[in-house]
Design an enzyme around this catalytic site. Structure first.
Site, PDB file in Angstrom:
ATOM      1  CB  ILE A 147      -0.964  -0.024   1.189  1.00 47.34           C
ATOM      2  CG1 ILE A 147      -2.010  -1.132   0.977  1.00 47.34           C
ATOM      3  CG2 ILE A 147      -1.651   1.330   1.364  1.00 47.34           C
ATOM      4  CD1 ILE A 147      -2.909  -1.380   2.155  1.00 47.34           C
ATOM      5  CB  VAL A 228      -4.442   5.509   4.328  1.00 46.12           C
ATOM      6  CG1 VAL A 228      -5.074   6.784   3.801  1.00 46.12           C
ATOM      7  CG2 VAL A 228      -2.946   5.464   3.993  1.00 46.12           C
ATOM      8  N   GLY A 229      -3.610   3.854   7.454  1.00 50.82           N
ATOM      9  CA  GLY A 229      -3.160   2.557   7.954  1.00 50.82           C
ATOM     10  C   GLY A 229      -4.110   2.003   9.001  1.00 50.82           C
ATOM     11  NE  ARG A 230      -6.093  -2.406  10.698  1.00 52.24           N
ATOM     12  CZ  ARG A 230      -6.601  -2.492   9.487  1.00 52.24           C
ATOM     13  NH1 ARG A 230      -6.750  -1.397   8.758  1.00 52.24           N
ATOM     14  NH2 ARG A 230      -6.962  -3.657   8.985  1.00 52.24           N
ATOM     15  CG  ASP A 254     -10.044   5.994   5.427  1.00 50.17           C
ATOM     16  OD1 ASP A 254     -11.164   6.484   5.210  1.00 50.17           O
ATOM     17  OD2 ASP A 254      -9.738   4.817   5.146  1.00 50.17           O
ATOM     18  CD  GLU A 259     -12.069   2.559  12.177  1.00 50.16           C
ATOM     19  OE1 GLU A 259     -12.572   1.582  11.567  1.00 50.16           O
ATOM     20  OE2 GLU A 259     -11.052   3.139  11.774  1.00 50.16           O
ATOM     21  CG  HIS A 278     -11.756   1.779   8.004  1.00 53.15           C
ATOM     22  ND1 HIS A 278     -11.346   1.173   9.173  1.00 53.15           N
ATOM     23  CD2 HIS A 278     -10.963   1.254   7.034  1.00 53.15           C
ATOM     24  CE1 HIS A 278     -10.374   0.303   8.908  1.00 53.15           C
ATOM     25  NE2 HIS A 278     -10.127   0.342   7.618  1.00 53.15           N
ATOM     26  CB  SER A 279     -14.642   5.146   3.021  1.00 53.11           C
ATOM     27  OG  SER A 279     -14.234   6.505   3.142  1.00 53.11           O
ATOM     28  CB  ALA A 280      -8.852   5.375   2.153  1.00 49.03           C
ATOM     29  N   GLY A 281      -9.895   2.494   1.229  1.00 52.06           N
ATOM     30  CA  GLY A 281      -9.531   1.296   0.467  1.00 52.06           C
ATOM     31  C   GLY A 281     -10.513   0.166   0.667  1.00 52.06           C
TER      32      GLY A 281
END
Length: 315
Positions: A147, A228-230, A254, A259, A278-281
């Site tokens: 990624i 964009v990781g955790r 993200d 969550e 949480h929608s980037a990937g």
């Protein structure tokens, strides 16, 4: 690693939340229908959400291989040691491409003052805003795997200087990176101070919890931060302090430590921050099927799948 003989006899299990399209795809690849429950001792291939086949909810049969429908496997490994001899693979699919475009979109939006123009539009206020070129500026990407590398490839194609930060520095930088520095070293601290954007693309492991805390944020000089990781790799209190102090210009999150974020959660009140749920990937059904097929082909050839997870390192 499961042998061809065991694969030939294994029962295919899928979690209840796995879509019919994925079930059909996995059944076609393996040449057998999916099942709800195996017999005691029967070899098993499983796919789905982690709580279905791990720990107290493991199947009665002998689990050979678990293919995660997600790229992150921290939820699978968190309950305790992974069973000895059980292969764990993950789904990446086109996630790197999606996340790379997400990061680029926010970089360019900031360069073109999109947040400011949106606010002025809401106030019906006509006023010019400055713009800046992304070309020639530095982005520091923590995480140089699939990624992180995909993000670097796209950003470098747009003229940005790409620096990676990793636990170990390879002899040759991965695709997309101009150079890689060791996380925790002097070169990383220098890169933090030079970066216009810092992108977090780290998995969650024992070594990365609260990785981005006051010490790292303190080295920034007005960089924007994109995670964009955790979520748990970031200390949100330290991020808020850095935003208020100005060492972090903006933040795009993200992912969050917990969550989903409910109304009233402090994350919604972080200054100059956007949370994107949480929608980037997002993983598509075709990603799961394609990556399972690639793993299946490697196993049938007696090879370790490229998407196999090192359960000790956590990724």
């Amino acid at each position: 690693m499961p042998t061809t003989a065991l694969l030939d006899r294994a029962r295919l299990l899928t979690a209840p939340d796995v879509s019919p399209a994925v079930r059909r795809g996995l059944a076609e690849i393996t040449g057998r229908p999916w099942a709800a429950c195996p017999a005691d001792g029967e070899p098993v291939l499983a796919s789905g959400e982690p709580v279905v086949h791990v720990g107290a909810s493991r199947p009665a049969g002998r689990l050979l291989w678990f293919h995660s429908v997600n790229a992150g496997t921290d939820a699978l490994l968190a309950p305790g040691p992974w069973p000895d001899g059980v292969l764990l693979t993950r789904t990446v699919g086109r996630m790197g491409e999606r996340i790379a475009q997400y990061v680029l979109a926010w970089v360019l939006a900031e360069c073109q003052s999109v947040p400011e123009f949106a606010a002025r539009h809401a106030r019906e206020e006509w006023r010019r805003e400055p713009s800046e070129l992304a070309t020639g500026q530095t982005v520091l990407i923590h995480g140089t795997g699939r990624i992180g590398s995909a993000v670097a490839v796209l950003l470098r194609a747009c003229g940005l200087r790409t620096v990676g930060a990793a636990r170990t520095v390879p002899g040759v930088p991965p695709p997309g990176f101009d150079r890689v520095v060791r996380a925790g070293g002097d070169a990383e601290r220098q890169a933090l101070g030079e970066a216009r954007w810092v992108v977090a693309a780290l998995p969650l492991t024992a070594a990365t919890g609260n990785f981005f805390a006051a010490e790292r944020f303190g080295h920034l000089r007005g960089a924007s931060f994109v995670n964009v990781g955790r979520g748990a790799t970031v200390d949100l209190a330290a991020l808020e302090a850095a935003l208020r102090a100005g060492s972090v210009r903006r933040a795009v999150l993200d992912v969050l430590p917990s969550e989903p974020a409910a109304p009233g959660d402090p994350c919604w009140r972080l200054p100059r921050t956007v949370v994107t749920s949480h929608s980037a990937g997002i993983t598509a059904d075709e990603d799961v099927v394609a990556d399972f097929a690639a793993c299946w082909a490697r196993l049938r050839a007696g090879l370790r799948p490229e998407l196999a997870v090192d359960v000790v390192r956590g990724y």
